[in-house]
Design a protein around this motif. Structure first.
Motif, mmCIF file in Angstrom:
data_model
loop_
_atom_site.group_PDB
_atom_site.id
_atom_site.type_symbol
_atom_site.label_atom_id
_atom_site.label_comp_id
_atom_site.label_asym_id
_atom_site.label_seq_id
_atom_site.Cartn_x
_atom_site.Cartn_y
_atom_site.Cartn_z
ATOM 1 N N LYS A 161 0.918 -1.165 0.078
ATOM 2 C CA LYS A 161 -0.448 0.581 0.095
ATOM 3 C C LYS A 161 0.553 0.856 0.096
ATOM 4 O O LYS A 161 1.747 0.621 0.062
ATOM 5 N N ASP A 162 0.198 2.642 -0.623
ATOM 6 C CA ASP A 162 0.989 3.314 -0.336
ATOM 7 C C ASP A 162 1.052 3.821 1.131
ATOM 8 O O ASP A 162 0.336 4.071 2.143
ATOM 9 N N LEU A 163 2.390 4.460 2.165
ATOM 10 C CA LEU A 163 2.934 4.346 3.238
ATOM 11 C C LEU A 163 2.857 5.970 3.567
ATOM 12 O O LEU A 163 3.407 6.279 4.568
ATOM 13 N N THR A 164 2.282 6.918 2.214
ATOM 14 C CA THR A 164 2.354 8.001 3.154
ATOM 15 C C THR A 164 1.710 7.447 4.186
ATOM 16 O O THR A 164 2.129 9.291 5.313
ATOM 17 N N PRO A 165 0.416 8.311 4.245
ATOM 18 C CA PRO A 165 0.130 8.619 5.567
ATOM 19 C C PRO A 165 0.404 7.585 6.962
ATOM 20 O O PRO A 165 0.771 8.783 7.447
ATOM 21 N N GLN A 166 1.670 6.879 6.540
ATOM 22 C CA GLN A 166 1.750 6.525 7.932
ATOM 23 C C GLN A 166 2.718 7.118 8.024
ATOM 24 O O GLN A 166 3.262 7.176 9.617
ATOM 25 N N LEU A 167 3.850 7.218 7.206
ATOM 26 C CA LEU A 167 4.964 7.560 6.903
ATOM 27 C C LEU A 167 4.779 9.549 7.982
ATOM 28 O O LEU A 167 5.568 9.656 9.055
ATOM 29 N N GLU A 168 4.167 9.610 7.748
ATOM 30 C CA GLU A 168 3.235 10.993 8.430
ATOM 31 C C GLU A 168 3.189 11.374 9.602
ATOM 32 O O GLU A 168 3.673 11.852 10.504
ATOM 33 N N GLN A 169 2.481 10.135 10.117
ATOM 34 C CA GLN A 169 2.284 9.333 10.831
ATOM 35 C C GLN A 169 3.430 9.224 12.603
ATOM 36 O O GLN A 169 3.572 9.855 13.448
ATOM 37 N N LEU A 170 4.552 8.617 11.662
ATOM 38 C CA LEU A 170 5.543 8.401 12.216
ATOM 39 C C LEU A 170 6.502 9.305 12.535
ATOM 40 O O LEU A 170 7.029 9.316 13.379
ATOM 41 N N GLU A 171 6.478 10.393 11.284
ATOM 42 C CA GLU A 171 7.189 11.539 11.859
ATOM 43 C C GLU A 171 6.583 12.401 12.610
ATOM 44 O O GLU A 171 7.464 12.884 13.420
ATOM 45 N N GLU A 172 5.239 12.500 12.815
ATOM 46 C CA GLU A 172 4.707 13.028 14.396
ATOM 47 C C GLU A 172 5.050 12.791 15.533
ATOM 48 O O GLU A 172 5.462 12.977 16.674
ATOM 49 N N GLN A 173 5.292 11.300 15.631
ATOM 50 C CA GLN A 173 6.096 10.348 16.468
ATOM 51 C C GLN A 173 7.216 10.120 16.758
ATOM 52 O O GLN A 173 7.816 10.905 18.272
ATOM 53 N N LEU A 174 7.872 10.743 16.024
ATOM 54 C CA LEU A 174 9.529 10.425 15.559
ATOM 55 C C LEU A 174 9.466 11.820 16.948
ATOM 56 O O LEU A 174 10.921 12.479 17.879
ATOM 57 N N ASN A 175 8.979 12.922 16.004
ATOM 58 C CA ASN A 175 9.263 14.452 16.833
ATOM 59 C C ASN A 175 8.901 15.189 17.480
ATOM 60 O O ASN A 175 9.470 15.743 18.375
ATOM 61 N N GLU A 176 7.872 14.572 18.076
ATOM 62 C CA GLU A 176 7.559 14.328 19.826
ATOM 63 C C GLU A 176 7.620 14.048 20.993
ATOM 64 O O GLU A 176 8.347 14.095 22.272
ATOM 65 N N ASN A 177 8.651 12.983 20.489
ATOM 66 C CA ASN A 177 9.259 11.727 21.606
ATOM 67 C C ASN A 177 10.834 12.801 22.271
ATOM 68 O O ASN A 177 12.031 12.218 22.344
#
Length: 226
Positions: A177-193
């Motif tokens: 599948k296209d991972l774009t939405p999940q990559l954006e979520q991962l960006e947010e998680q990594l930047n929060e942590n």
């Protein structure tokens, strides 16, 4: 997340018709047409020839002398293809012990110098968290886990957390599948942590290339400051 500026789309998803079940053929470089074998396992499916051709066209200017990680190696064809095309070293990580042994046999059959590869048995997240015997950062990383297990996220997070990749590392992701939405979520998680006192830039995944072959979506990424 930054979008790709260019890409190449293939229309079909053929397997190598000349290769027997359990075998896959290297398609370019000094080991062109040589065969590597893999065990019969439900979640082990080598990247199709056409997609590999596209991937290594993307990497043409970067593969020579590169230090490569094949994080969910399986047959190892991505890592062996990289070595065939001039990579300096490939680290193969494979959780299945029988297939891990098969990777060593394939390397011996190709008569690879032992300094050109490392095979490690274990899960990618555990191995990458231990650092040794891995040198870092990697120049090119292949993340092609069994699609249903969605392991690319913890693997990518571990690589970033342990500084095993940097902004020059090229990251290949393959999924169903296209991972774009999940990559954006991962960006947010990594930047929060992240530790705001130690980190001065925001983590952002830049998509350099993307293609779809049948039901498989593949992309080439790198970390980029936002």
């Amino acid at each position: 997340m930054k979008k790709p500026t260019s890409g190449r789309t293939a229309k079909k998803n053929p397997k190598a018709k000349s290769a027997a079940a359990g075998d896959v053929r290297i398609i370019g470089g000094q080991f062109k047409r040589r065969i590597v074998s893999f065990i019969d396992a439900d979640d082990l499916r080598p990247t199709p020839d056409r997609l590999r051709e596209t991937l290594f066209n993307w990497l043409l200017a970067d593969i020579h002398g590169a230090r490569v990680l094949d994080s969910c190696a399986g047959s190892g064809v991505l890592g062996f293809e990289a070595l065939s095309r001039g990579a300096a070293h490939t680290t193969f990580i494979e959780v299945n012990t029988a297939q891990s042994n098969m990777l060593r046999q394939s390397a011996e059959q190709l008569r690879l110098d032992t300094a050109a590869y490392t095979v490690i048995t274990g899960t990618a997240e555990q191995v990458l968290s231990q650092h040794q015997p891995i040198e870092h950062p990697f120049d090119i990383v292949f993340i092609d886990p069994p699609y249903a297990q969605d392991l690319w996220q913890p693997i990518l997070s571990t690589l970033i957390t342990n500084a095993l990749i940097d902004q020059s590392t090229l990251i290949y992701l393959e999924a169903d599948k296209d991972l774009t939405p999940q990559l954006e979520q991962l960006e947010e998680q990594l930047n929060e942590n992240r530790d705001a006192q130690l980190e001065t830039t925001t983590i952002c995944f830049e998509c350099l290339k993307q293609t779809k072959v049948g039901q498989v979506v593949a992309g080439l990424y790198r970390l980029s400051p936002s």
